[in-house]
Structures are given as structure tokens and as C-alpha cells.
Design a protein around this motif. Structure first.
Motif, PDB file in Angstrom:
ATOM      1  N   UNK A 193      14.285  37.454  10.766  1.00 49.32           N
ATOM      2  CA  UNK A 193      15.646  37.160  10.746  1.00 49.32           C
ATOM      3  C   UNK A 193      16.782  38.078  10.091  1.00 49.32           C
ATOM      4  N   UNK A 194      16.218  38.571   9.036  1.00 48.34           N
ATOM      5  CA  UNK A 194      17.219  39.732   8.277  1.00 48.34           C
ATOM      6  C   UNK A 194      17.198  40.766   9.403  1.00 48.34           C
ATOM      7  N   UNK A 195      16.403  41.406   9.976  1.00 54.71           N
ATOM      8  CA  UNK A 195      16.564  42.518  11.149  1.00 54.71           C
ATOM      9  C   UNK A 195      17.503  42.101  12.208  1.00 54.71           C
ATOM     10  N   UNK A 196      17.169  40.794  12.621  1.00 59.14           N
ATOM     11  CA  UNK A 196      18.044  40.192  13.569  1.00 59.14           C
ATOM     12  C   UNK A 196      19.465  40.167  13.183  1.00 59.14           C
ATOM     13  N   UNK A 197      19.412  39.700  11.933  1.00 58.94           N
ATOM     14  CA  UNK A 197      20.971  39.233  11.616  1.00 58.94           C
ATOM     15  C   UNK A 197      21.789  40.517  11.490  1.00 58.94           C
ATOM     16  N   UNK A 198      21.104  41.719  11.053  1.00 61.95           N
ATOM     17  CA  UNK A 198      21.865  43.011  10.924  1.00 61.95           C
ATOM     18  C   UNK A 198      21.759  43.770  12.052  1.00 61.95           C
ATOM     19  N   UNK A 199      21.044  43.035  13.118  1.00 60.61           N
ATOM     20  CA  UNK A 199      20.773  43.922  14.477  1.00 60.61           C
ATOM     21  C   UNK A 199      20.157  45.429  14.084  1.00 60.61           C
ATOM     22  N   UNK A 200      19.076  45.354  13.272  1.00 53.38           N
ATOM     23  CA  UNK A 200      18.483  46.718  12.814  1.00 53.38           C
ATOM     24  C   UNK A 200      17.349  47.009  13.956  1.00 53.38           C
ATOM     25  N   UNK A 201      18.048  47.913  14.917  1.00 53.18           N
ATOM     26  CA  UNK A 201      16.980  47.868  16.040  1.00 53.18           C
ATOM     27  C   UNK A 201      16.001  49.158  15.752  1.00 53.18           C
ATOM     28  N   UNK A 202      16.568  49.944  15.006  1.00 48.45           N
ATOM     29  CA  UNK A 202      15.817  51.219  14.783  1.00 48.45           C
ATOM     30  C   UNK A 202      14.644  51.209  13.381  1.00 48.45           C
ATOM     31  N   UNK A 242       5.767  63.924  10.130  1.00 46.49           N
ATOM     32  CA  UNK A 242       6.246  63.304  11.213  1.00 46.49           C
ATOM     33  C   UNK A 242       6.968  62.190  10.633  1.00 46.49           C
ATOM     34  N   UNK A 243       7.693  61.730  11.897  1.00 44.52           N
ATOM     35  CA  UNK A 243       8.614  60.473  11.732  1.00 44.52           C
ATOM     36  C   UNK A 243       8.094  59.396  12.940  1.00 44.52           C
ATOM     37  N   UNK A 244       7.974  58.348  12.395  1.00 47.18           N
ATOM     38  CA  UNK A 244       7.800  57.310  13.357  1.00 47.18           C
ATOM     39  C   UNK A 244       8.998  56.430  13.770  1.00 47.18           C
ATOM     40  N   UNK A 245       9.360  56.623  14.841  1.00 39.17           N
ATOM     41  CA  UNK A 245      10.702  55.806  15.361  1.00 39.17           C
ATOM     42  C   UNK A 245      10.446  54.569  16.077  1.00 39.17           C
ATOM     43  N   UNK A 246      10.445  53.452  15.606  1.00 38.63           N
ATOM     44  CA  UNK A 246      10.069  52.322  16.070  1.00 38.63           C
ATOM     45  C   UNK A 246      11.063  51.197  16.542  1.00 38.63           C
ATOM     46  N   UNK A 247      11.114  50.654  17.595  1.00 35.62           N
ATOM     47  CA  UNK A 247      11.791  49.688  17.885  1.00 35.62           C
ATOM     48  C   UNK A 247      11.418  48.457  17.378  1.00 35.62           C
ATOM     49  N   UNK A 248      12.579  47.760  16.671  1.00 36.27           N
ATOM     50  CA  UNK A 248      12.430  46.820  15.610  1.00 36.27           C
ATOM     51  C   UNK A 248      12.874  45.589  15.856  1.00 36.27           C
ATOM     52  N   UNK A 249      13.754  45.108  16.996  1.00 37.96           N
ATOM     53  CA  UNK A 249      14.050  43.795  17.122  1.00 37.96           C
ATOM     54  C   UNK A 249      14.038  43.248  18.533  1.00 37.96           C
ATOM     55  N   UNK A 250      13.124  43.866  19.249  1.00 37.18           N
ATOM     56  CA  UNK A 250      12.533  43.491  20.752  1.00 37.18           C
ATOM     57  C   UNK A 250      11.233  43.375  20.753  1.00 37.18           C
ATOM     58  N   UNK A 251      10.797  43.507  22.259  1.00 36.98           N
ATOM     59  CA  UNK A 251       9.227  43.455  22.133  1.00 36.98           C
ATOM     60  C   UNK A 251       8.348  42.234  22.144  1.00 36.98           C
ATOM     61  N   UNK A 252       7.256  42.182  21.760  1.00 35.74           N
ATOM     62  CA  UNK A 252       6.478  40.968  21.656  1.00 35.74           C
ATOM     63  C   UNK A 252       6.787  39.994  20.370  1.00 35.74           C
ATOM     64  N   UNK A 270       7.527  60.434  16.808  1.00 33.90           N
ATOM     65  CA  UNK A 270       6.779  59.547  17.598  1.00 33.90           C
ATOM     66  C   UNK A 270       7.738  58.358  17.781  1.00 33.90           C
ATOM     67  N   UNK A 271       7.894  58.236  19.317  1.00 33.31           N
ATOM     68  CA  UNK A 271       8.979  57.130  19.522  1.00 33.31           C
ATOM     69  C   UNK A 271       8.017  55.805  20.333  1.00 33.31           C
TER      70      UNK A 271
END
Ligand code: NAD
Length: 357
Positions: free
Chosen positions: A95-104, A131-141, A240-241
């Protein structure tokens, strides 16, 4: 004097212990670097459910939206696992991620020289890991619809939907390109396009979008191979994306390269508005209340907050260096200790780091 308002969410389990250390460190840095930091503490996670019947109360979310940055410890406990899904602490995170639109979600994984022996892998495998992992955070499964249980069948059935549109893939790719351009300009996009249509869209969109930047060298890898390569030869990776689910799993795997999940910070960002800075680890209920947790992942998250969220680069660097100095003197919390190390409690580790600032 610059003034910042940050929200501190201590959450559950070891959260209050590691947050206490972070508060002392931030206060000292603000004095030394001449900025004012107001730390507003709010309830979030299981503790918020106990008081308000909601793991992410509106008051907490509104305060986060009005802040310059959010520093989050961790949430969760086995005792909440039988609650309805939307009442569980982990749903509060979503909910927090969605509320702040934290997609990355940005997770740096860097081996600290003094901790090479703490890794479960051989020294020669991990010594150059950065290394850096760049993960999509507010979409997908994790967010896809439809989802749910099917009850009118003979045996119980449940399902989720892994879905992305190309705009969601492009905006996370843009972040990965930005980060790669500050590093070795290499992006490895991880998917499962040999099996999943959504991954084929991911691969095509990343390829198309990345081709606009001629400096970037792009490779693609299936997620099963990426898991294997992270253990076989992790230093081949720069950025890593990847999508939400694959990023969740791979970044925990990558965490162990560094010796302990207690070392890894992360930042969750939007294109504008406050970011959330938090350790990769969970609430560690098995060690909560014992003052033995490693506070470093949260301190390094605070360092990312200072650098990315507040533009206080010098203070951020000072904190990173203080952590390195303490580790290179051989001090360890229990999760990192070997036979020769001096084992410190959570608060003692905090004090040592504070002394180096
Ligand atoms: P976890 O990360 O809490 O713990 C995994 C193992 O690592 C445990 O043995 C724990 O003691 C150890 N560990 C974790 N952080 C540590 C630290 N700072 N210092 C020393 N040791 C540390 O994962 P889990 O056990 O799978 O989950 C526990 C709870 O946390 C669950 O309720 C889960 O849903 C939740 N969780 C929350 C977050 C979050 O708040 N972002 C992330 C992951 C899991």
C-alpha cells in the motif's frame, strides 16, 4: 540551514532496535554537516494493525506523502499470517509503495573487503562483486488482476496474474539506463521470455527503449540462468534490470553474496516525491528483542536516503566510511561473526559507528 522532514517507520520485530541506532546516527550527522532533520515517527506494519486495525493507516501514509523522505525498518511477524491478506503487515508495504507511486526499487550489492570471509561463497568468486538490482516495484504479479481463490472446484485452486504494459517497462528501463550511465554502462535485463508472453513484451520493450542510448550495452538473460550466474560468476553483472517477482527473489540471492542480509540497503523511488529507504531484510522475528540484530543495512539505507533523497552527499559518504572503518577493525554483529571477530550487540555496533562519524 537546510531543513528536512523525514518519516521514520520502525515497524515490527527488530525494527525498533535498528531504528534507535539510525536515529542517533542521523542526529549526529545533521549536527556535523549543519542541516536540520526532523524525524517524525509513525506506526506502520503489525504494530499499526494492533492499534488501528490497519497496517498502513491513512495518517501514516499522508505524513509520508508530505515528507522529504521515508526511512523504514521492517515489518511482519508469523502471528499476523492468519489475518486476511489486506490486514497483514506485508500488505501495508504494498500500500505504501502504491500510495507513493514507488515504481523503482534500487538494491546495490557490493562486497565490502573486510567482509569477504563472511560470504558463503569462495573469496575469488565474490571479491569483485559490485552490482545494482533495479527492480520494478508496483506492477507485475504482485499487483496484477484478476487474482484470487476458486472455491467451486473439487480441489482448492488459486491464481494470480503477471501483467505489464510497455509504459511501465519503459519507465523502469529509463531508471536502469540512468544508473548504468553512472557506472559501467552495462544492463542485463532478466526475464522468462522463453515461456511467458509478459516477459516477451518486457524483452522487446527494454531492447527498443535501450537502443536510444548508444552508450549502453544491453544483454538479456532468463531468470533461471540469472540465478545460476549470480552464484557462479556474480562480478559479470553491473546493472540487473528486472520485474517485481524476479527482482524480489534475485535480490535476496544477491544479498547472500555480501555475507549477510543484514548488510543490504535499498531505495524505492518515484520520478518525483519522497522515496522510501529500507533494508532488504525482514523483521527477523527469531532474533527480535535480543539486541543482536545487525543495524548496518538500515544505516546504509539511511546513507542512501541522505545521498539520493536529501542530496546530502558528504554526510552519506561519512556514514558509509564509518561503517567500513568499524568493520575493518574486526567488529561484527553475530550474523557476520567468525571465530576471530569481536561480537557486538546491535546497540554496541551503533555506538562504534557513531564514534567514527
Ligand atoms: P528476514 O529477513 O526477517 O530473516 C531471514 C533471516 O535473516 C533470519 O534468520 C533473520 O534472523 C536474519 N536477519 C534478517 N535481518 C537481520 C539483521 N538485520 N541482522 C541479523 N540477522 C538478520 O526474513 P523472513 O524470516 O523470511 O521474514 C520474517 C518476517 O519479515 C515475515 O513476516 C516477512 O513477511 C517479513 N518481511 C518483511 C520485509 C520488509 O519489511 N521489507 C521483507 C522481507 C520479509
Amino acid at each position: 540551514m537546510k531543513k528536512y522532514k523525514i518519516v521514520l517507520l520502525s515497524g515490527d520485530g527488530i525494527g525498533p532496535e535498528i531504528s534507535e541506532v539510525s536515529k542517533l546516527v542521523l542526529k549526529k550527522l545533521s549536527k556535523n554537516y549543519n542541516f536540520d532533520i526532523e524525524i517524525i515517527e509513525k506506526l506502520f506494519g503489525g504494530i499499526a494493525f494492533e492499534k488501528y486495525g490497519n497496517p498502513a493507516p491513512d495518517e501514516t501514509l499522508n505524513q509520508c506523502k508530505k515528507s522529504d523522505a521515508v526511512l523504514l525498518a521492517c515489518v511482519g511477524d508469523i502471528k499476523y499470517d492468519s489475518l486476511a491478506r489486506e490486514l497483514r503487515p506485508e500488505s501495508g508495504l504494498l500500500k505504501l509503495r502504491s500510495a507513493l507511486n514507488l515504481f523503482a526499487n534500487i538494491r546495490p550489492v557490493k562486497i565490502r573487503k573486510s567482509l569477504i570471509d563472511s560470504s558463503t561463497l569462495k573469496q575469488e568468486i565474490v571479491e569483485n562483486v559490485d552490482l545494482i538490482v533495479v527492480r520494478e516495484l508496483i506492477g507485475g504479479i504482485y499487483f496484477g488482476n484478476p487474482r484470487g481463490h476458486i472455491t467451486n472446484t473439487k480441489i482448492p485452486k488459486a491464481f494470480n496474474t503477471m501483467v505489464y504494459d510497455s509504459a511501465e517497462i519503459e519507465r523502469i528501463t529509463e531508471i536502469a539506463i540512468k544508473i548504468a550511465n553512472q557506472r559501467n554502462k552495462k544492463i542485463c535485463s532478466v526475464d522468462k521470455s522463453n515461456v511467458l508472453e509478459v516477459s516477451q513484451l518486457w524483452r522487446d520493450t527494454v531492447l527498443n527503449f535501450t537502443s536510444k542510448d548508444k552508450n549502453i550495452s544491453l544483454s538479456n538473460m532468463y531468470v533461471d540462468n540469472a540465478a545460476m550466474q549470480l552464484v557462479r560468476d556474480p562480478s559479470q553483472f553491473d546493472v540487473i534490470l528486472t520485474s517485481n517477482l524476479f527482482g524480489d527473489i534475485l535480490s535476496d540471492l544477491a544479498a547472500m553474496l555480501t555475507g549477510s542480509i543484514g548488510m543490504l540497503p535499498s531505495a524505492s523511488l518515484n520520478n518525483n516525491g519522497p522515496g522510501v529507504f529500507e533494508p532488504v531484510h525482514g523483521s527477523a522475528p527469531d532474533i527480535a528483542g535480543k539486541n543482536i540484530a545487525n543495524p548496518i543495512a538500515m544505516l546504509l539505507s539511511a546513507s542512501m536516503m541522505l545521498k539520493i533523497g536529501l542530496n546530502e552527499e558528504e554526510a552519506a559518504e561519512n556514514l558509509e566510511n564509518a561503517v567500513d572503518k568499524v568493520l575493518s577493525k574486526g567488529f561484527r554483529t553475530a550474523d557476520l561473526a567468525d571465530r576471530s571477530s569481536e561480537v557486538l550487540t546491535c546497540s554496541e555496533m551503533g555506538k562504534k559507528i557513531l564514534d567514527e562519524i
